[in-house]
Design a protein around this motif. Structure first.
Motif, PDB file in Angstrom:
ATOM      1  N   LYS A   1       0.835  -1.203   0.000  1.00  0.00           N
ATOM      2  CA  LYS A   1       0.000   0.000   0.000  1.00  0.00           C
ATOM      3  C   LYS A   1       0.869   1.252   0.000  1.00  0.00           C
ATOM      4  O   LYS A   1       0.566   2.248  -0.668  1.00  0.00           O
ATOM      5  CB  LYS A   1      -0.927  -0.008   1.216  1.00  0.00           C
ATOM      6  N   GLU A   2       1.973   1.218   0.748  1.00  0.00           N
ATOM      7  CA  GLU A   2       2.873   2.369   0.768  1.00  0.00           C
ATOM      8  C   GLU A   2       3.566   2.539  -0.578  1.00  0.00           C
ATOM      9  O   GLU A   2       3.797   3.666  -1.037  1.00  0.00           O
ATOM     10  CB  GLU A   2       3.898   2.215   1.884  1.00  0.00           C
ATOM     11  N   LEU A   3       3.905   1.421  -1.226  1.00  0.00           N
ATOM     12  CA  LEU A   3       4.484   1.520  -2.562  1.00  0.00           C
ATOM     13  C   LEU A   3       3.501   2.132  -3.546  1.00  0.00           C
ATOM     14  O   LEU A   3       3.872   2.889  -4.443  1.00  0.00           O
ATOM     15  CB  LEU A   3       4.919   0.135  -3.060  1.00  0.00           C
ATOM     16  N   MET A   4       2.227   1.833  -3.377  1.00  0.00           N
ATOM     17  CA  MET A   4       1.212   2.359  -4.270  1.00  0.00           C
ATOM     18  C   MET A   4       1.106   3.877  -4.158  1.00  0.00           C
ATOM     19  O   MET A   4       0.761   4.558  -5.124  1.00  0.00           O
ATOM     20  CB  MET A   4      -0.139   1.717  -3.962  1.00  0.00           C
ATOM     21  N   ILE A   5       1.376   4.416  -2.990  1.00  0.00           N
ATOM     22  CA  ILE A   5       1.311   5.864  -2.804  1.00  0.00           C
ATOM     23  C   ILE A   5       2.304   6.552  -3.731  1.00  0.00           C
ATOM     24  O   ILE A   5       2.070   7.647  -4.225  1.00  0.00           O
ATOM     25  CB  ILE A   5       1.588   6.237  -1.338  1.00  0.00           C
ATOM     26  N   PHE A   6       3.432   5.894  -3.988  1.00  0.00           N
ATOM     27  CA  PHE A   6       4.475   6.451  -4.847  1.00  0.00           C
ATOM     28  C   PHE A   6       3.931   6.817  -6.228  1.00  0.00           C
ATOM     29  O   PHE A   6       4.288   7.830  -6.804  1.00  0.00           O
ATOM     30  CB  PHE A   6       5.607   5.435  -4.982  1.00  0.00           C
ATOM     31  N   SER A   7       3.020   5.983  -6.767  1.00  0.00           N
ATOM     32  CA  SER A   7       2.514   6.201  -8.119  1.00  0.00           C
ATOM     33  C   SER A   7       1.079   6.690  -8.144  1.00  0.00           C
ATOM     34  O   SER A   7       0.507   6.856  -9.217  1.00  0.00           O
ATOM     35  CB  SER A   7       2.610   4.893  -8.928  1.00  0.00           C
ATOM     36  N   ARG A   8       0.475   6.929  -6.985  1.00  0.00           N
ATOM     37  CA  ARG A   8      -0.931   7.332  -6.940  1.00  0.00           C
ATOM     38  C   ARG A   8      -1.107   8.765  -7.427  1.00  0.00           C
ATOM     39  O   ARG A   8      -0.355   9.645  -7.077  1.00  0.00           O
ATOM     40  CB  ARG A   8      -1.456   7.216  -5.501  1.00  0.00           C
ATOM     41  N   ARG A   9      -2.161   8.983  -8.228  1.00  0.00           N
ATOM     42  CA  ARG A   9      -2.441  10.318  -8.755  1.00  0.00           C
ATOM     43  C   ARG A   9      -3.759  10.866  -8.211  1.00  0.00           C
ATOM     44  O   ARG A   9      -4.178  11.938  -8.602  1.00  0.00           O
ATOM     45  CB  ARG A   9      -2.508  10.268 -10.287  1.00  0.00           C
ATOM     46  N   THR A  10      -4.424  10.130  -7.394  1.00  0.00           N
ATOM     47  CA  THR A  10      -5.677  10.597  -6.838  1.00  0.00           C
ATOM     48  C   THR A  10      -5.526  10.766  -5.338  1.00  0.00           C
ATOM     49  O   THR A  10      -4.534  10.365  -4.736  1.00  0.00           O
ATOM     50  CB  THR A  10      -6.802   9.582  -7.132  1.00  0.00           C
ATOM     51  N   ASP A  11      -6.529  11.364  -4.748  1.00  0.00           N
ATOM     52  CA  ASP A  11      -6.501  11.576  -3.310  1.00  0.00           C
ATOM     53  C   ASP A  11      -6.515  10.237  -2.591  1.00  0.00           C
ATOM     54  O   ASP A  11      -7.006   9.233  -3.109  1.00  0.00           O
ATOM     55  CB  ASP A  11      -7.712  12.414  -2.902  1.00  0.00           C
ATOM     56  N   VAL A  12      -5.973  10.204  -1.402  1.00  0.00           N
ATOM     57  CA  VAL A  12      -5.927   8.972  -0.621  1.00  0.00           C
ATOM     58  C   VAL A  12      -6.761   9.149   0.642  1.00  0.00           C
ATOM     59  O   VAL A  12      -7.080  10.261   1.049  1.00  0.00           O
ATOM     60  CB  VAL A  12      -4.470   8.611  -0.232  1.00  0.00           C
ATOM     61  N   GLU A  13      -7.105   8.033   1.233  1.00  0.00           N
ATOM     62  CA  GLU A  13      -7.875   8.081   2.463  1.00  0.00           C
ATOM     63  C   GLU A  13      -7.047   8.710   3.582  1.00  0.00           C
ATOM     64  O   GLU A  13      -5.850   8.461   3.703  1.00  0.00           O
ATOM     65  CB  GLU A  13      -8.303   6.669   2.866  1.00  0.00           C
ATOM     66  N   LYS A  14      -7.710   9.529   4.389  1.00  0.00           N
ATOM     67  CA  LYS A  14      -7.031  10.180   5.512  1.00  0.00           C
ATOM     68  C   LYS A  14      -7.862   9.966   6.775  1.00  0.00           C
ATOM     69  O   LYS A  14      -8.591  10.876   7.205  1.00  0.00           O
ATOM     70  CB  LYS A  14      -6.813  11.667   5.208  1.00  0.00           C
ATOM     71  N   PRO A  15      -7.755   8.789   7.349  1.00  0.00           N
ATOM     72  CA  PRO A  15      -8.504   8.510   8.582  1.00  0.00           C
ATOM     73  C   PRO A  15      -7.867   9.208   9.783  1.00  0.00           C
ATOM     74  O   PRO A  15      -6.818   9.851   9.678  1.00  0.00           O
ATOM     75  CB  PRO A  15      -8.401   6.987   8.701  1.00  0.00           C
ATOM     76  N   LEU A  16      -8.474   9.058  10.922  1.00  0.00           N
ATOM     77  CA  LEU A  16      -7.925   9.605  12.164  1.00  0.00           C
ATOM     78  C   LEU A  16      -6.725   8.764  12.578  1.00  0.00           C
ATOM     79  O   LEU A  16      -6.830   7.549  12.777  1.00  0.00           O
ATOM     80  CB  LEU A  16      -8.999   9.585  13.256  1.00  0.00           C
TER      81      LEU A  16
END
Length: 566
Positions: free
Chosen positions: A251-266
């Motif tokens: 999941k952290e690797l996916m953040i590297f290539s993500r172009r959309t907003d990500v979930e921001k929980p508490l």
């Protein structure tokens, strides 16, 4: 022969006139003649040097436009550096712009071989070959890196042509030199950016495939946990937890290539900064002291763990490079990470005047490295800007950090001075709600049903795991292994199917194409998308929900029930 008579060759009383004396005199004369010959050769050589110098002076007069008073003024007004050399690469003329490009004054280069002062020795032969072809009339344009007088290297584009004297004879080379160093740097940065984009695409593909593998393992472990006797549940849970750690890494690797907003929980920032500090202690040079300070009584914010870790790690890597640059500066290298609460808005917070008043969690990374001047600080968040050598940085780290800060509705400040280190501060808005003790989601009651669900995924292990879980909770399940089969099943069973679980990436027809087609057949059909890729949800506007692989079976069951009840 009688004893006592002298047969030395000289007559008694007549010294210096015998054969021996004559031989000695002849030997001395020969030595004088040899010396004279050496002197004659030296003088001949000097005469040739003077003749060559005279020829060069005459050629220089031609170059400078004897009889053309405007030519020197024209040459000095050009933006290109002009350099004229003879057939032996000896500099005859250079204009002011060429002095600026090379750092040499004309008096330092004229009369010298250009290649010996401007080019590394491994390029001499190539350049001399170019000069030989120039005598044959060759015109060419090429790029070359030269060494300035101050030791710095710059890139030049050279348009070279034969230089002719007043009689039309080729007597050297005329070169117009344009500084293309900036262009070369931009090309290199573009290459680095394209490389990073390629790495991002590769990462996405690997993550997708790895997620599918994890789903097969995690799905079966969850199924086993549902009915396993207590004696083996702990073992199964440990195996599942190990898989979950791998899933979190992907999941952290996916953040590297993500172009959309990500979930921001508490989330709690404290453990995040602690993890990054521990990582740096293990991976950085042990000579660098890593300090961790946590004075926040509560550090909960709405944020994405992977992105905040990425941000902090970028700060730490820059800090490491900064302290290593002054490793022999007389003080121990140090990096400090910290988190604290901050209430902004008081009059004494002038340096944070650009940040709206309010309660924040301040996280910071400071170092005692080289520091930055104001000019550098004005560019650090620009894409591709870097102070590192080529190959050591793409100039995207802090640009990415800036994007992460904006996504979190946060603010960033930089405090730095040359020779005094740097501190990066990020102010995250404090979460309004406080987290209570987390509940064990695996123990929550999961509601089943009797509806019919179509699962379309090209991975058999995923179809099997999800099908088994759904069937266990009373649902009727249909499956398809690709987009075409999904359409075939749906066209036959459209009136019966209540919900479709649809993978984005499938052979023959993609999930996006299948979604469009089934909506045309049954406009009100409920669809849940699941994928191992970073997906823009706007591309699937008719979908009711999204699930990220590797799928958690409890999450699948809950999402299915929630969507069916809409």
């Amino acid at each position: 022969m009688k004893r006592g008579k002298n047969y030395s060759g000289d007559s008694p009383g007549k010294k210096g006139h015998g054969p021996r004396s004559l031989l000695q005199a002849l030997k001395g004369q020969r030595q004088e003649v040899a010396k004279a010959k050496i002197e004659v050769r030296r003088l001949n050589g000097r005469i040739r040097e003077l003749e060559d110098e005279l020829s060069r002076r005459r050629l220089q007069l031609e170059v400078l436009g004897e009889g053309s008073e405007h030519l020197p003024a024209i040459a000095e007004s050009l933006q290109e550096g002009l350099l004229i050399t003879d057939v032996h690469d000896v500099v005859l003329y250079m204009n002011n712009r060429m002095e600026e490009l090379t750092g040499y004054r004309a008096c330092e280069l004229v009369g010298e071989k250009a290649i010996r002062l401007l080019l590394p020795s491994d390029q001499w032969e190539t350049q001399l070959e170019r000069n030989k072809k120039r005598v044959e009339g060759m015109v060419e344009r090429y790029e070359i890196e030269i060494k300035r007088k101050d030791g710095n290297f710059i890139w030049l584009e050279i348009s070279a042509a034969p230089f002719r004297n007043v009689d039309g004879k080729i007597v050297g080379t005329l070169g117009a030199h344009t500084d293309i160093t900036l262009r070369k740097q931009l090309e290199e940065q573009l290459f680095q950016a394209q490389k990073m984009e390629g790495i991002g695409q590769l990462t996405t593909g690997i993550a997708h495939n790895f997620n599918n593998i994890l789903m097969g393992s995690m799905g079966n472990l969850e199924l086993a946990l549902m009915d396993a006797p207590e004696v083996i549940k702990d073992y199964l849970q440990e195996a599942f937890d190990a898989n979950q750690e791998a899933a979190d890494l992907i999941k952290e690797l996916m953040i590297f290539s993500r172009r959309t907003d990500v979930e921001k929980p508490l989330i709690d920032v404290g453990p995040i900064i602690k993890d990054v500090a521990e990582f740096c202690k293990v991976t950085f040079d042990r000579k660098i002291e890593i300090r961790l300070l946590n004075s926040a009584d509560q550090s909960q914010v709405y944020g994405n763990v992977g992105q905040l870790k990425q941000m902090l790690l970028n700060f730490c890597i820059n800090a490491r490079d900064a302290v290593e640059a002054v490793a022999n500066g007389g003080h121990a290298p140090r990096i400090e990470l910290g988190v604290e609460t901050a209430c902004l808005g008081d009059e004494d917070d002038a340096k944070y005047a650009s940040i709206p008043a309010g309660d924040y969690i301040r996280i910071y990374v400071g170092d005692n490295g080289v520091g930055m001047d104001d000019l550098t600080q004005g560019h650090i968040f620009e894409p591709f800007f870097t102070t590192k050598d080529v190959g050591e940085g793409a100039g995207l780290g802090l640009a990415t950090v800036y994007g992460i800060v904006r996504q979190h509705n946060a603010f960033i400040e930089v405090q730095s001075h040359p020779g005094m280190g740097s501190t990066f501060e990020v102010f995250l808005p404090v979460a309004k709600e406080r987290r209570t003790a987390p509940r064990d989601g695996s123990r929550e009651e999961i509601l089943g049903g009797s509806e019919t669900i179509l699962i379309a995924d090209d991975e058999e292990r995923i179809r099997d795991a999800v099908s088994s879980a759904l069937a266990k909770y009373g649902y009727e399940v249909l499956t398809a292994s690709d987009g075409i089969e999904c359409m075939d099943v749906f066209q036959v069973e459209a009136k019966k199917i209540d919900l479709v679980l649809l993978d984005v990436s499938m052979p023959k027809l993609s999930g996006r194409e299948v979604l469009q087609k089934i909506i045309e057949i049954e406009a009100g059909i409920k669809v849940v998308i699941f994928t191992g890729y970073a997906t823009d949800e706007d591309d699937f506007g008719n979908a009711k929900a999204f699930l990220q692989k590797p799928l958690r079976l409890p999450a699948v069951l809950k999402t299915v029930r929630r969507v069916l009840d809409m």
